[in-house]
Design a protein around this motif. Sequence first.
Motif, PDB file in Angstrom:
ATOM      1  N   PRO A  16      82.352  45.341  35.569  1.00 59.89           N
ATOM      2  CA  PRO A  16      83.718  45.746  35.915  1.00 59.89           C
ATOM      3  C   PRO A  16      83.674  46.912  36.910  1.00 59.89           C
ATOM      4  CG  PRO A  16      83.339  45.791  33.525  1.00 59.89           C
ATOM      5  CD  PRO A  16      82.003  45.668  34.165  1.00 59.89           C
ATOM      6  N   PRO A  17      84.688  47.035  37.778  1.00 65.70           N
ATOM      7  CA  PRO A  17      84.713  48.145  38.735  1.00 65.70           C
ATOM      8  C   PRO A  17      84.581  49.496  38.044  1.00 65.70           C
ATOM      9  CG  PRO A  17      86.478  46.579  39.212  1.00 65.70           C
ATOM     10  CD  PRO A  17      85.835  46.126  37.947  1.00 65.70           C
ATOM     11  N   SER A  18      85.169  49.624  36.850  1.00 66.96           N
ATOM     12  CA  SER A  18      85.148  50.917  36.161  1.00 66.96           C
ATOM     13  C   SER A  18      83.766  51.288  35.621  1.00 66.96           C
ATOM     14  CB  SER A  18      86.165  50.921  35.018  1.00 66.96           C
ATOM     15  OG  SER A  18      85.895  49.829  34.176  1.00 66.96           O
ATOM     16  N   GLU A  19      82.798  50.384  35.738  1.00 68.89           N
ATOM     17  CA  GLU A  19      81.441  50.692  35.274  1.00 68.89           C
ATOM     18  C   GLU A  19      80.516  50.941  36.463  1.00 68.89           C
ATOM     19  OE1 GLU A  19      80.539  51.066  32.094  1.00 68.89           O
ATOM     20  OE2 GLU A  19      82.250  50.203  31.020  1.00 68.89           O
ATOM     21  N   ALA A  20      81.109  51.241  37.615  1.00 68.16           N
ATOM     22  CA  ALA A  20      80.316  51.423  38.838  1.00 68.16           C
ATOM     23  C   ALA A  20      79.290  52.547  38.706  1.00 68.16           C
ATOM     24  CB  ALA A  20      81.239  51.696  40.021  1.00 68.16           C
ATOM     25  N   TYR A  21      79.609  53.588  37.931  1.00 71.72           N
ATOM     26  CA  TYR A  21      78.687  54.724  37.804  1.00 71.72           C
ATOM     27  C   TYR A  21      77.934  54.723  36.480  1.00 71.72           C
ATOM     28  CZ  TYR A  21      81.264  56.060  41.891  1.00 71.72           C
ATOM     29  OH  TYR A  21      81.840  56.034  43.127  1.00 71.72           O
ATOM     30  N   SER A  22      78.016  53.619  35.765  1.00 75.05           N
ATOM     31  CA  SER A  22      77.305  53.518  34.482  1.00 75.05           C
ATOM     32  C   SER A  22      75.883  53.035  34.721  1.00 75.05           C
ATOM     33  CB  SER A  22      78.008  52.502  33.568  1.00 75.05           C
ATOM     34  OG  SER A  22      79.352  52.831  33.422  1.00 75.05           O
ATOM     35  N   LEU A  23      75.032  53.290  33.739  1.00 74.90           N
ATOM     36  CA  LEU A  23      73.694  52.706  33.775  1.00 74.90           C
ATOM     37  C   LEU A  23      73.860  51.218  33.451  1.00 74.90           C
ATOM     38  CD1 LEU A  23      70.582  52.684  33.714  1.00 74.90           C
ATOM     39  CD2 LEU A  23      70.723  53.488  31.345  1.00 74.90           C
ATOM     40  N   LEU A  24      73.393  50.364  34.351  1.00 78.44           N
ATOM     41  CA  LEU A  24      73.547  48.915  34.155  1.00 78.44           C
ATOM     42  C   LEU A  24      72.243  48.345  33.603  1.00 78.44           C
ATOM     43  CD1 LEU A  24      75.353  48.100  37.533  1.00 78.44           C
ATOM     44  CD2 LEU A  24      76.401  48.524  35.295  1.00 78.44           C
ATOM     45  N   ILE A  25      72.354  47.649  32.494  1.00 75.92           N
ATOM     46  CA  ILE A  25      71.171  47.093  31.844  1.00 75.92           C
ATOM     47  C   ILE A  25      71.342  45.581  31.670  1.00 75.92           C
ATOM     48  CG2 ILE A  25      69.848  47.076  29.647  1.00 75.92           C
ATOM     49  CD1 ILE A  25      69.229  49.565  31.304  1.00 75.92           C
TER      50      ILE A  25
END
Length: 307
Positions: A16-25
């Motif tokens: 999702p766009p709102s997870e752009a700055y999250s660590l993606l696993i």
Amino acid sequence: MQSKEEIYYKTPIFRPPSEAYSLLIQLTEGCTFKCDFCVSNLRKQFLVRDINLVKKDLEIAKKKYGSKVRKIFFLDGNAMVTPSEKLLEVTRYASKLFPTLERCGVYAHSKDILKKSDEQLKMLSEAGLKIAYVGFESGSDKLLEIVHKQATKSDHINASRKLMKAGITLSATFINGLAGGDNPDLSREHAIESADLVNQICPDDDRIWYIAFLTLMVPSGTEIFKKKLKGGFREMNSIEILQELKSFISHIDFKYKNANCIFRSNHASNYLPIKGILDREKRNILSTLNYGITHKDILRSEFYRGL
Ligand SMILES: C[S@@+](CC[C@H](N)C(=O)[O-])C[C@H]1O[C@@H](n2cnc3c(N)ncnc32)[C@H](O)[C@@H]1O
Ligand code: SF4
């Protein structure tokens, strides 16, 4: 092959766009469903990755970014389908590695949520799984069937209630224009039934929950693209899109007036960026929509729209 020092990704990834700055696993790859409008499962065979490899990725991330990671998003299209014990293990491991972790998130199809028991969802929530992004697309059973969503309005209602009961934040998306431009009756039903779905899931407390409208894009390779090529589907124009959204907003009527439903229609696919709290800010949202309908020149041009 997974290198020792690099976090593994199988591109293209979906978040999702709102997870752009999250660590993606990359917990899963692809999606187990095949909705007519979506590209998520076109280029990847679905799989749940080996949990030990996923844990390795979390360890690499800790070396790379330190222990202050606040948000993690488990890829890909419907990671909630991961068997509960595996999802629990990886969420707990993430919470242990990153003491400042505020939340883990996943995309979830309503059927994935319904397959989990209340107890399993509660355990996941307590372990750190705090947000689920669910694609409702519509509240119209007729339209959901046409686009092969494999979920009904009542599945969406029941899945939302289960999430809320477990303390997992709901972030649901609808697709503006999904009924196409040649079916005004279905578009009306899409707007009214979607509003009714949102009215029905509104909790009677102050928690924050999210409802977003994206606007239909027709990516090549999808079933809807093939239908369009054959002349069986016409995309709505920008004004028809805003009229449909206006109808949705007009039918929002919450019993609990202090609800904190964050409404957004400010994705790159949308013609007019809108944000507000439902249903308190309904009048403002309707005036913004009216302004857009009467001032076509301010709308985002086709060239700048995207997914
Ligand atoms: C990657 S999907 C994951 C959602 C989840 N798998 C589910 O179905 O509940 C995220 C959302 O993007 C939106 N989306 C996907 N393809 C789209 C398209 N072609 N046009 C507009 N929105 C689209 C849909 O709302 C979809 O639910
Ligand atoms: S919308 Fe969700 S369930 Fe449907 S194909 Fe895309 S990712 Fe899968």
